[in-house]
Design a protein around this motif. Structure first.
Motif, mmCIF file in Angstrom:
data_model
loop_
_atom_site.group_PDB
_atom_site.id
_atom_site.type_symbol
_atom_site.label_atom_id
_atom_site.label_comp_id
_atom_site.label_asym_id
_atom_site.label_seq_id
_atom_site.Cartn_x
_atom_site.Cartn_y
_atom_site.Cartn_z
ATOM 1 N N THR A 4 -13.999 3.514 6.720
ATOM 2 C CA THR A 4 -13.685 4.857 7.216
ATOM 3 C C THR A 4 -14.657 5.282 8.317
ATOM 4 O OG1 THR A 4 -12.847 5.443 5.013
ATOM 5 C CG2 THR A 4 -13.341 7.251 6.527
ATOM 6 N N TYR B 99 -4.007 0.997 9.278
ATOM 7 C CA TYR B 99 -4.353 1.528 7.959
ATOM 8 C C TYR B 99 -3.751 2.919 7.734
ATOM 9 C CZ TYR B 99 -7.610 -2.345 7.371
ATOM 10 O OH TYR B 99 -8.152 -3.596 7.239
ATOM 11 N N ASP B 100 -3.529 3.681 8.808
ATOM 12 C CA ASP B 100 -2.850 4.965 8.665
ATOM 13 C C ASP B 100 -1.415 4.775 8.183
ATOM 14 O OD1 ASP B 100 -4.969 6.534 9.334
ATOM 15 O OD2 ASP B 100 -4.456 6.693 11.461
ATOM 16 N N GLY C 52 -1.545 3.684 4.393
ATOM 17 C CA GLY C 52 -1.987 4.701 3.451
ATOM 18 C C GLY C 52 -3.010 4.134 2.478
ATOM 19 N N GLY C 53 -3.366 4.891 1.497
ATOM 20 C CA GLY C 53 -4.322 4.426 0.493
ATOM 21 C C GLY C 53 -5.735 4.851 0.833
ATOM 22 N N THR C 54 -6.628 4.564 -0.128
ATOM 23 C CA THR C 54 -8.034 4.923 0.036
ATOM 24 C C THR C 54 -8.796 3.743 0.626
ATOM 25 O OG1 THR C 54 -7.889 6.364 -1.896
ATOM 26 C CG2 THR C 54 -10.095 5.745 -1.132
ATOM 27 N N LEU C 55 -9.593 4.010 1.638
ATOM 28 C CA LEU C 55 -10.365 2.956 2.309
ATOM 29 C C LEU C 55 -11.837 3.047 1.915
ATOM 30 C CD1 LEU C 55 -8.854 3.313 5.916
ATOM 31 C CD2 LEU C 55 -8.244 1.619 4.182
ATOM 32 N N PRO C 56 -12.554 1.914 1.935
ATOM 33 C CA PRO C 56 -13.997 1.923 1.665
ATOM 34 C C PRO C 56 -14.726 2.806 2.687
ATOM 35 C CG PRO C 56 -13.142 -0.318 1.610
ATOM 36 C CD PRO C 56 -12.040 0.536 2.146
ATOM 37 N N TRP C 57 -15.867 3.354 2.288
ATOM 38 C CA TRP C 57 -16.602 4.258 3.175
ATOM 39 C C TRP C 57 -17.032 3.590 4.476
ATOM 40 C CZ3 TRP C 57 -21.468 3.243 4.891
ATOM 41 C CH2 TRP C 57 -22.186 2.234 4.221
ATOM 42 N N SER D 59 -9.215 -6.198 -0.474
ATOM 43 C CA SER D 59 -9.011 -5.351 -1.661
ATOM 44 C C SER D 59 -7.525 -5.249 -1.988
ATOM 45 C CB SER D 59 -9.583 -3.952 -1.406
ATOM 46 O OG SER D 59 -10.958 -4.025 -1.122
ATOM 47 N N PRO E 38 -10.577 -3.780 3.418
ATOM 48 C CA PRO E 38 -9.387 -3.222 2.765
ATOM 49 C C PRO E 38 -8.283 -4.254 2.552
ATOM 50 C CG PRO E 38 -10.148 -1.770 4.503
ATOM 51 C CD PRO E 38 -10.906 -3.038 4.642
#
Length: 402
Positions: free
Chosen positions: A206, A194-195, A198-203, A393, A390
């Protein structure tokens, strides 16, 4: 002249420790034996000393086999020292064989069998006390038969308990291993993936990734800290205060605490019954039975009841005041005292609680197993959802872009 701490019992069965000066431990032992006392142990003041000092305890199963063979030889008419010599030669355990050789030498030198075994250390106090009762009553063979029977029952019941606990322990081990593998190996691999994306991940993702990476990085330090804490707690549990604290926690546990208490009561009843049937008076039998109990708090309760028994109270009423023994046990003991059949009633108490422990443990294990499987299932599902959310999503975003 050196100072020694001697533990002895008088004719009334009162056990006490005294400090005396003597040229040697054997000289002090013989001095009190000739005065009519039963000597449990003689140790140098301020140290362990003696043959029994620091010796490891004899395992229950080989000790049972030895006593069965010893009883057979005694029944066949062989002298005690000859039987011991024969059994010592056939022992595979070198430490146990050395102890039997020393016992044989002491018996040949004129010591009683109970004193010779007591001098070795590592043998159950109940055994040496039982031998003493047999020597005083002249029924050593009958007393040995009762002790062998007691050992057989204890060993069978202990094996049954261990067998009942094997599967849950194995299940806990595998559940812990699986979760550790997922968190320390699988989760950090997804963190790297996921690093790169990139992008925003769900809490939830994370949080799990941060926990997994931290566990992988700090895992060796955590294990070292856990081992250090475990060692410290183990050392603390061996102290008098630690034993009492640990036993209090054990007794206070839901379900398992009740099972532990009943098991200790059953062991107490069986031990006390065997000693009384061997001809030992009630007070020294209570002291020996208390020392044979693994539970520090129940043992302390028995010791506190001894004072009341010496003052003339019945055993049942003395045990009631401790507020530790179950009501059923004290009621059955009261009936045994009133009818003059206390040893037989104590055996009945033991059988009742052994059956109760067996049934309660079976129910507890039947409850624990599905709970463990449920915990494992929930943990795995949470981890999978956090790791793959993710990806799901990302797939939905790509479909919307098309």
């Amino acid at each position: 002249m050196a100072e020694f701490v001697i533990k002895l019992a008088d004719e009334r069965g009162k056990v006490q420790e005294q400090t005396h000066s003597a040229a040697s431990a054997d000289e002090l032992r013989h001095r009190f034996i000739q005065s009519g006392y039963h000597v449990f142990s003689v140790k140098p003041k301020g140290g362990i000393g003696g043959i029994g000092g620091g010796k490891k305890k004899t395992k229950l199963e080989p000790f049972l086999i030895f006593n069965q063979q010893f009883l057979t030889l005694v029944k066949a008419g062989l002298p005690i020292h000859g039987s011991l010599e024969m059994l010592a030669k056939n022992q595979k355990n070198l430490h146990f064989a050395e102890q039997l050789v020393n016992v044989t030498d002491r018996v040949k030198a004129g010591e009683s069998l109970s004193v010779a075994f007591e001098a070795q250390g590592g043998f159950p106090m109940m055994y040496t006390t039982t031998l003493l009762a047999g020597e005083r009553s002249g029924n050593l063979q009958e007393v040995l038969e009762r002790f062998v029977s007691f050992q057989k029952i204890s060993l069978t019941f202990r094996k049954k308990l261990i067998t009942s606990l094997i599967y849950p322990c194995v299940l806990v081990f595998f559940v812990t291993g699986l979760l550790a593998f997922l968190i320390t190996y699988v989760v950090p691999s997804f963190a790297t993936l996921y690093d790169q994306m990139g992008g925003t991940l769900p809490w939830i993702t994370t949080s799990l990734l941060n926990f997994g990476v931290g566990a992988q990085r700090n895992g060796p330090y955590v294990l070292a800290a856990v081992a250090l804490v475990g060692y410290g707690l183990n050392r603390y549990a061996k102290t008098a205060k630690g034993r009492d604290r640990v036993d209090g926690i054990r007794i206070g546990m839901p379900i398992l605490g009740t099972i532990w208490t009943k098991y200790q009561v059953a062991l107490f009843g069986r031990t006390l019954s065997t000693l009384l049937m061997g001809g030992l008076p009630l007070v020294p039998s209570l002291e020996t039975a208390a020392k044979s109990i693994s539970s520090a708090r129940i043992a302390q309760a028995v010791f506190s009841s001894i004072t009341l028994v010496r003052e003339g109270k019945s055993l049942a009423s003395a045990l009631v005041t401790t507020k530790v023994f179950p009501g059923v046990a004290t009621e059955m003991i009261a009936v045994g005292e009133q009818t003059g059949a206390l040893p037989q009633m104590l055996n009945s108490v033991s059988e009742f609680f052994e059956e109760d422990v067996d049934a309660s443990l079976t129910r507890a294990m039947a409850l624990i197993e599905p709970i463990l499987l449920l915990v494992m299932g929930v943990a795995v599902v949470v981890i999978l959802i956090a790791l793959y959310l993710p990806i799901f999503s990302l797939g939905q975003v790509q479909q919307l872009q098309r």
